[in-house]
Motif scaffolding. Sequence first.
Motif, PDB file in Angstrom:
ATOM      1  N   LYS A 169     -33.201 104.626 -26.174  1.00 10.14           N
ATOM      2  CA  LYS A 169     -34.198 105.602 -26.598  1.00 10.14           C
ATOM      3  C   LYS A 169     -33.583 106.477 -27.670  1.00 10.14           C
ATOM      4  N   GLN A 170     -34.439 107.060 -28.512  1.00  9.12           N
ATOM      5  CA  GLN A 170     -33.956 107.898 -29.613  1.00  9.12           C
ATOM      6  C   GLN A 170     -34.491 109.322 -29.484  1.00  9.12           C
ATOM      7  N   VAL A 171     -33.665 110.273 -29.922  1.00 18.88           N
ATOM      8  CA  VAL A 171     -34.054 111.674 -29.993  1.00 18.88           C
ATOM      9  C   VAL A 171     -33.723 112.188 -31.386  1.00 18.88           C
ATOM     10  N   PRO A 172     -34.308 113.310 -31.809  1.00 15.68           N
ATOM     11  CA  PRO A 172     -34.001 113.839 -33.145  1.00 15.68           C
ATOM     12  C   PRO A 172     -32.525 114.186 -33.293  1.00 15.68           C
ATOM     13  N   PHE A 173     -31.983 113.860 -34.461  1.00 19.43           N
ATOM     14  CA  PHE A 173     -30.587 114.173 -34.789  1.00 19.43           C
ATOM     15  C   PHE A 173     -30.414 115.686 -34.865  1.00 19.43           C
ATOM     16  N   ASN A 174     -29.281 116.159 -34.383  1.00 19.94           N
ATOM     17  CA  ASN A 174     -28.933 117.583 -34.403  1.00 19.94           C
ATOM     18  C   ASN A 174     -29.827 118.434 -33.494  1.00 19.94           C
ATOM     19  N   ASP A 175     -30.461 117.809 -32.501  1.00 19.84           N
ATOM     20  CA  ASP A 175     -31.304 118.522 -31.541  1.00 19.84           C
ATOM     21  C   ASP A 175     -30.732 118.324 -30.139  1.00 19.84           C
ATOM     22  N   LEU A 176     -29.858 119.226 -29.739  1.00 16.77           N
ATOM     23  CA  LEU A 176     -29.170 119.089 -28.459  1.00 16.77           C
ATOM     24  C   LEU A 176     -30.131 119.206 -27.282  1.00 16.77           C
ATOM     25  N   GLU A 177     -31.109 120.090 -27.378  1.00 19.29           N
ATOM     26  CA  GLU A 177     -32.049 120.264 -26.271  1.00 19.29           C
ATOM     27  C   GLU A 177     -32.875 119.001 -26.054  1.00 19.29           C
ATOM     28  N   ALA A 178     -33.240 118.315 -27.124  1.00 17.41           N
ATOM     29  CA  ALA A 178     -33.983 117.054 -26.987  1.00 17.41           C
ATOM     30  C   ALA A 178     -33.121 115.999 -26.303  1.00 17.41           C
ATOM     31  N   LEU A 179     -31.839 115.980 -26.637  1.00 17.79           N
ATOM     32  CA  LEU A 179     -30.918 115.039 -25.990  1.00 17.79           C
ATOM     33  C   LEU A 179     -30.823 115.328 -24.491  1.00 17.79           C
ATOM     34  N   LYS A 180     -30.681 116.591 -24.153  1.00 16.86           N
ATOM     35  CA  LYS A 180     -30.582 116.959 -22.732  1.00 16.86           C
ATOM     36  C   LYS A 180     -31.859 116.586 -21.988  1.00 16.86           C
ATOM     37  N   ALA A 181     -33.015 116.827 -22.612  1.00 13.08           N
ATOM     38  CA  ALA A 181     -34.292 116.520 -21.971  1.00 13.08           C
ATOM     39  C   ALA A 181     -34.479 115.018 -21.768  1.00 13.08           C
ATOM     40  N   ALA A 182     -33.898 114.206 -22.655  1.00 11.81           N
ATOM     41  CA  ALA A 182     -34.044 112.750 -22.558  1.00 11.81           C
ATOM     42  C   ALA A 182     -33.083 112.126 -21.552  1.00 11.81           C
ATOM     43  N   THR A 183     -32.091 112.862 -21.122  1.00 12.14           N
ATOM     44  CA  THR A 183     -31.093 112.342 -20.197  1.00 12.14           C
ATOM     45  C   THR A 183     -31.690 112.210 -18.793  1.00 12.14           C
ATOM     46  N   SER A 184     -31.446 111.071 -18.171  1.00 11.02           N
ATOM     47  CA  SER A 184     -31.942 110.830 -16.811  1.00 11.02           C
ATOM     48  C   SER A 184     -30.866 110.122 -16.005  1.00 11.02           C
ATOM     49  N   GLU A 185     -31.219 109.755 -14.783  1.00 10.39           N
ATOM     50  CA  GLU A 185     -30.260 109.026 -13.940  1.00 10.39           C
ATOM     51  C   GLU A 185     -29.953 107.652 -14.513  1.00 10.39           C
ATOM     52  N   LYS A 186     -30.807 107.151 -15.428  1.00 12.73           N
ATOM     53  CA  LYS A 186     -30.557 105.865 -16.076  1.00 12.73           C
ATOM     54  C   LYS A 186     -29.555 105.968 -17.225  1.00 12.73           C
ATOM     55  N   THR A 187     -29.324 107.176 -17.726  1.00 17.04           N
ATOM     56  CA  THR A 187     -28.525 107.358 -18.935  1.00 17.04           C
ATOM     57  C   THR A 187     -27.048 107.144 -18.650  1.00 17.04           C
ATOM     58  N   VAL A 188     -26.411 106.349 -19.516  1.00 18.84           N
ATOM     59  CA  VAL A 188     -24.973 106.128 -19.385  1.00 18.84           C
ATOM     60  C   VAL A 188     -24.205 106.698 -20.565  1.00 18.84           C
ATOM     61  N   GLY A 189     -24.851 106.827 -21.737  1.00 14.38           N
ATOM     62  CA  GLY A 189     -24.082 107.280 -22.890  1.00 14.38           C
ATOM     63  C   GLY A 189     -24.939 107.721 -24.052  1.00 14.38           C
ATOM     64  N   VAL A 190     -24.259 108.291 -25.042  1.00 18.90           N
ATOM     65  CA  VAL A 190     -24.872 108.753 -26.285  1.00 18.90           C
ATOM     66  C   VAL A 190     -24.169 108.055 -27.437  1.00 18.90           C
ATOM     67  N   LEU A 191     -24.952 107.449 -28.309  1.00 17.65           N
ATOM     68  CA  LEU A 191     -24.437 106.745 -29.481  1.00 17.65           C
ATOM     69  C   LEU A 191     -24.919 107.482 -30.730  1.00 17.65           C
ATOM     70  N   LEU A 192     -23.970 107.906 -31.573  1.00 17.96           N
ATOM     71  CA  LEU A 192     -24.356 108.666 -32.767  1.00 17.96           C
ATOM     72  C   LEU A 192     -23.344 108.480 -33.888  1.00 17.96           C
ATOM     73  N   GLU A 193     -23.760 108.873 -35.084  1.00 20.71           N
ATOM     74  CA  GLU A 193     -22.898 108.896 -36.262  1.00 20.71           C
ATOM     75  C   GLU A 193     -22.559 110.344 -36.585  1.00 20.71           C
ATOM     76  N   SER A 194     -21.314 110.601 -36.956  1.00 22.76           N
ATOM     77  CA  SER A 194     -20.967 111.967 -37.378  1.00 22.76           C
ATOM     78  C   SER A 194     -21.674 112.333 -38.674  1.00 22.76           C
ATOM     79  N   VAL A 195     -21.884 111.352 -39.533  1.00 25.82           N
ATOM     80  CA  VAL A 195     -22.716 111.501 -40.731  1.00 25.82           C
ATOM     81  C   VAL A 195     -23.609 110.264 -40.785  1.00 25.82           C
ATOM     82  N   GLN A 196     -24.909 110.464 -40.704  1.00 27.80           N
ATOM     83  CA  GLN A 196     -25.809 109.320 -40.747  1.00 27.80           C
ATOM     84  C   GLN A 196     -25.786 108.709 -42.148  1.00 27.80           C
TER      85      GLN A 196
END
Length: 411
Positions: A169-196
């Motif tokens: 699943k994807q969340v907006p870049f640089n939006d920490l609250e959206a990342l936290k809201a998307a996290t569930s018991e299914k979540t294992v990790g976060v994949l991102l680029e330091s510079v897209q």
Amino acid sequence: MTTHLLKRDWIALEQKYYQATFKRQPVTFIRGQGIRVWDMEGREYLDFVAGIAVNVLGHCHPAVVQAVQEQAAQLIHVSNLYYNTRQIELAEQLALLSGGMRSFFSNSGAEANEGAIKLARKFGRLHRNGAYEIISMERSFHGRTLATTAATGQAHYQETWKPLPDGFKQVPFNDLEALKAATSEKTVGVLLESVQGEGGIWPATREFLQGVRRWCDEQNLVMICDEVQAGMGRTGRFFGFEHYGVMPDIITLAKGLAGGVPIGAMLTGRRTDLFVPGDHGSTFGGNPLACAAALATLKTIQEERLVENAARMGEYWHEKLQALCQKYDFIANPRGIGLMRAVEVKHDLAPAIVDQALKHGLLLNNLGNATLRMVPPLILTQADIDEAAQRLDRALEDVAHQHGHGGAAQS
């Protein structure tokens, strides 16, 4: 150049024999040296695409050429059934650069990210009650395999291939609250680029990347940093994430790692160092030829202080881009870090600028209709930048005349 090369219609032959997967510029290159390439007619170009951030040492750097020639005469491939001194040497050098991480080698960035996804899923099975879902970012790019396409946060890369594999699943870049809201018991990790990179050269904010690290620690998640484009010194640090004071659990590299020879690398720290024999593999990954090229590339970057050069030349190039943005009203907001730069383009003129730049002997890359991307070799000098700025200026002037836009930016 032989008469045989000149007589063949390479564009027609490509259309006849090669699958139509690429939209190419109308030019055929036959030779390169440093930041310059030459086409069939002998025309010379400044290369600010660099194989899409691959040719970090420019074209045919003597150190890479020598390493490949010597290795090809000694040993090219033996498979991973046996020990390979070059592979172990390269893993050692990457460990020194990453604080002791262990490596797995493949042949591309997509494969490196596939390995990272598999490793994260194993972590989920062992330490997160079978969690398997990866959260990645909107506007991201992680590869062209089915799994990495599913991880990529750009719909136009995904539509043709649906249904895509589950677990992304994807969340907006640089939006920490959206990342936290998307996290569930299914979540294992976060994949991102330091510079897209493919998303348009958008750097992460310090608050976001540090927040992701804290969140992964609090929730027992795996933080994966895709450094395929931002790594290898391009941003003025060896790894792009070093600008942010964080350390991922898993790092992926490719593109510039071997100075133009195909290679991918997936690095892991102890927490996620979970692969055992049979979990993962690659026939060609880490072959002696690619590893010899990578060793020569790393040595050259260190000896010639090219990471520091990327930082200095990046700022100088940024100043030139700012001046051009002030001169022309249809380009604006230059952004990026080091020698990873982009400019916004109005009126959907980015492809036209790329076409005109080609005519003036400057290779640029557009991402869609509204972004110009520039990822030149790390060996760039001020004189190279001055020359590139002049050629870009002439191209922009042509575009302004052809499309009826003013040369001077409007207040």
